[in-house]
Design a protein around this motif. Sequence first.
Motif, PDB file in Angstrom:
ATOM      1  N   UNK A 126      37.041  25.397  -8.375  1.00 46.32           N
ATOM      2  CA  UNK A 126      37.276  25.848  -6.983  1.00 46.32           C
ATOM      3  C   UNK A 126      36.894  24.756  -5.983  1.00 46.32           C
ATOM      4  N   UNK A 127      36.018  23.838  -6.413  1.00 44.85           N
ATOM      5  CA  UNK A 127      35.626  22.770  -5.491  1.00 44.85           C
ATOM      6  C   UNK A 127      36.773  21.773  -5.298  1.00 44.85           C
ATOM      7  N   UNK A 128      37.653  21.697  -6.301  1.00 46.27           N
ATOM      8  CA  UNK A 128      38.804  20.791  -6.191  1.00 46.27           C
ATOM      9  C   UNK A 128      39.987  21.542  -5.595  1.00 46.27           C
ATOM     10  N   UNK A 129      40.189  22.759  -6.092  1.00 48.93           N
ATOM     11  CA  UNK A 129      41.327  23.548  -5.637  1.00 48.93           C
ATOM     12  C   UNK A 129      40.877  25.003  -5.485  1.00 48.93           C
ATOM     13  N   UNK A 130      40.626  25.420  -4.247  1.00 46.42           N
ATOM     14  CA  UNK A 130      40.053  26.755  -4.021  1.00 46.42           C
ATOM     15  C   UNK A 130      40.924  27.892  -4.549  1.00 46.42           C
ATOM     16  N   UNK A 131      42.242  27.635  -4.692  1.00 48.50           N
ATOM     17  CA  UNK A 131      43.124  28.733  -5.123  1.00 48.50           C
ATOM     18  C   UNK A 131      43.227  28.868  -6.632  1.00 48.50           C
ATOM     19  N   UNK A 132      42.686  27.895  -7.340  1.00 44.95           N
ATOM     20  CA  UNK A 132      42.910  27.841  -8.784  1.00 44.95           C
ATOM     21  C   UNK A 132      42.460  29.123  -9.505  1.00 44.95           C
ATOM     22  N   UNK A 133      41.296  29.627  -9.090  1.00 43.60           N
ATOM     23  CA  UNK A 133      40.745  30.813  -9.753  1.00 43.60           C
ATOM     24  C   UNK A 133      41.683  32.018  -9.615  1.00 43.60           C
ATOM     25  N   UNK A 134      42.261  32.134  -8.428  1.00 39.22           N
ATOM     26  CA  UNK A 134      43.158  33.259  -8.167  1.00 39.22           C
ATOM     27  C   UNK A 134      44.422  33.159  -9.019  1.00 39.22           C
ATOM     28  N   UNK A 135      44.834  31.918  -9.319  1.00 41.38           N
ATOM     29  CA  UNK A 135      46.095  31.736 -10.030  1.00 41.38           C
ATOM     30  C   UNK A 135      45.935  31.839 -11.548  1.00 41.38           C
ATOM     31  N   UNK A 136      44.690  31.829 -12.006  1.00 40.58           N
ATOM     32  CA  UNK A 136      44.470  31.791 -13.454  1.00 40.58           C
ATOM     33  C   UNK A 136      44.264  33.183 -14.025  1.00 40.58           C
ATOM     34  N   UNK A 137      45.025  33.484 -15.090  1.00 35.93           N
ATOM     35  CA  UNK A 137      44.845  34.779 -15.751  1.00 35.93           C
ATOM     36  C   UNK A 137      44.250  34.546 -17.133  1.00 35.93           C
ATOM     37  N   UNK A 138      43.095  35.173 -17.354  1.00 34.22           N
ATOM     38  CA  UNK A 138      42.391  34.976 -18.631  1.00 34.22           C
ATOM     39  C   UNK A 138      42.684  36.137 -19.571  1.00 34.22           C
ATOM     40  N   UNK A 139      43.392  35.854 -20.665  1.00 40.47           N
ATOM     41  CA  UNK A 139      43.689  36.919 -21.621  1.00 40.47           C
ATOM     42  C   UNK A 139      42.876  36.686 -22.890  1.00 40.47           C
ATOM     43  N   UNK A 140      41.570  36.823 -22.727  1.00 43.70           N
ATOM     44  CA  UNK A 140      40.662  36.567 -23.851  1.00 43.70           C
ATOM     45  C   UNK A 140      39.613  37.684 -23.855  1.00 43.70           C
ATOM     46  N   UNK A 141      39.302  38.210 -25.029  1.00 40.95           N
ATOM     47  CA  UNK A 141      38.312  39.294 -25.041  1.00 40.95           C
ATOM     48  C   UNK A 141      36.903  38.716 -24.892  1.00 40.95           C
ATOM     49  N   UNK A 142      35.998  39.540 -24.360  1.00 46.05           N
ATOM     50  CA  UNK A 142      34.640  39.074 -24.065  1.00 46.05           C
ATOM     51  C   UNK A 142      33.904  38.600 -25.318  1.00 46.05           C
ATOM     52  N   UNK A 143      34.203  39.204 -26.468  1.00 46.29           N
ATOM     53  CA  UNK A 143      33.421  38.850 -27.662  1.00 46.29           C
ATOM     54  C   UNK A 143      34.089  37.778 -28.530  1.00 46.29           C
ATOM     55  N   UNK A 167      50.118  19.808 -12.604  1.00 44.10           N
ATOM     56  CA  UNK A 167      51.562  19.751 -12.818  1.00 44.10           C
ATOM     57  C   UNK A 167      52.270  21.097 -12.654  1.00 44.10           C
ATOM     58  N   UNK A 168      51.521  22.138 -12.269  1.00 43.61           N
ATOM     59  CA  UNK A 168      52.186  23.434 -12.063  1.00 43.61           C
ATOM     60  C   UNK A 168      52.883  23.444 -10.707  1.00 43.61           C
ATOM     61  N   UNK A 169      53.754  24.432 -10.540  1.00 44.46           N
ATOM     62  CA  UNK A 169      54.360  24.554  -9.210  1.00 44.46           C
ATOM     63  C   UNK A 169      53.449  25.415  -8.351  1.00 44.46           C
ATOM     64  N   UNK A 170      53.556  25.214  -7.052  1.00 42.24           N
ATOM     65  CA  UNK A 170      52.692  25.944  -6.116  1.00 42.24           C
ATOM     66  C   UNK A 170      52.700  27.442  -6.386  1.00 42.24           C
ATOM     67  N   UNK A 171      51.520  28.008  -6.395  1.00 39.68           N
ATOM     68  CA  UNK A 171      51.351  29.466  -6.465  1.00 39.68           C
ATOM     69  C   UNK A 171      51.848  30.097  -7.756  1.00 39.68           C
ATOM     70  N   UNK A 172      52.136  29.297  -8.763  1.00 38.45           N
ATOM     71  CA  UNK A 172      52.561  29.886 -10.042  1.00 38.45           C
ATOM     72  C   UNK A 172      51.320  30.142 -10.886  1.00 38.45           C
ATOM     73  N   UNK A 173      51.312  31.272 -11.572  1.00 39.54           N
ATOM     74  CA  UNK A 173      50.089  31.602 -12.328  1.00 39.54           C
ATOM     75  C   UNK A 173      49.934  30.716 -13.580  1.00 39.54           C
ATOM     76  N   UNK A 174      48.682  30.568 -13.989  1.00 39.83           N
ATOM     77  CA  UNK A 174      48.369  29.799 -15.194  1.00 39.83           C
ATOM     78  C   UNK A 174      47.718  30.775 -16.173  1.00 39.83           C
ATOM     79  N   UNK A 175      48.298  30.889 -17.378  1.00 37.88           N
ATOM     80  CA  UNK A 175      47.776  31.889 -18.333  1.00 37.88           C
ATOM     81  C   UNK A 175      46.963  31.218 -19.417  1.00 37.88           C
TER      82      UNK A 175
END
Length: 270
Positions: A126-143, A167-175
């Motif tokens: 977030x210090x480099x790109x404040x929006x990055x967290x919002x664009x990232x979807x984490x599909x991993x279980x806690x354990x 290299x992503x396009x603006x506002x596109x999600x990262x999975x």
Amino acid sequence: LKERVQISDQQDEMTELSLMFNELMDSLEQSFRQQQQFIEDASHELKTPLSIIHGHLSMIKRWGKDDPEVLNRSIQLSLNETNRLIQMVSELLILTRANHSAAIAEYAPENIRVKQVIGEIIENFKFVNPEFRMLTRLEISDDCVLPVQKNHFQQMMIIILDNAMKYTRDQKEIRVSAAMETGLLAISVMDYGMGIPEDELYLVTNRFYRVDKARSRKHGGNGLGLAIAKRLMEGYAGELQIDSVYGEWTKVTLRFPYKNEPAAGSGKEV
Ligand code: ADP
């Protein structure tokens, strides 16, 4: 293969020794050539920012005193190139170390919580790109846990997530996802960005390789990240796979050998 010691037709100890000697010399020669190539490539890449800095210092010397605009611009551009040099040298050091300890025996794996570690990295981005967290979807279980040296895993994920961000396009999600495959745990990062041309897919893990030098230069890339990640994965007897459709998406997958499979099924999300 070069025959250094002549090998006789007889099947005796001497023949066997001569064969071994020749093989040993071949592999020594090959690793020497690789070392030389490495030094050659690194010198070539280091020369570019150094030449740019040299050019700007000459400008400052000639016109800097009379023209504050030239002075400021040249100082800023020299600083940019110095940062690039610092980054390149530290990446080169990491790559050399990864080459040296490319054996899992030398690693000290610990059971890391995959989701937590990736979460921390994303948080720091977030210090480099404040929006990055919002664009990232984490599909991993806690354990989901993985026996890997934490700093290696962080290193690889930073490289791959940083590329996805660059290299992503603006506002596109990262999975980011994790899945069990037979005997393997696969962790993937997928972005919907500019992609990589099919005929260059096998090249991007080569050191200093950049699909589009101008494009990567703008993003500050040196072409060393994926080479480092590939080396580290080899040390874990795993693999790094890159799939992409040019202009549409890129998916980078890290596959780790995994013993404690919950179920033999493949593609199970974990
Ligand atoms: P860099 O520091 O230049 O990003 P890498 O070794 O990490 O170096 O990547 C090599 C090249 O592969 C990059 O310069 C870029 O051209 C291409 N690349 C890597 N990841 C992606 C991605 N997610 N999407 C598109 N191109 C990518």
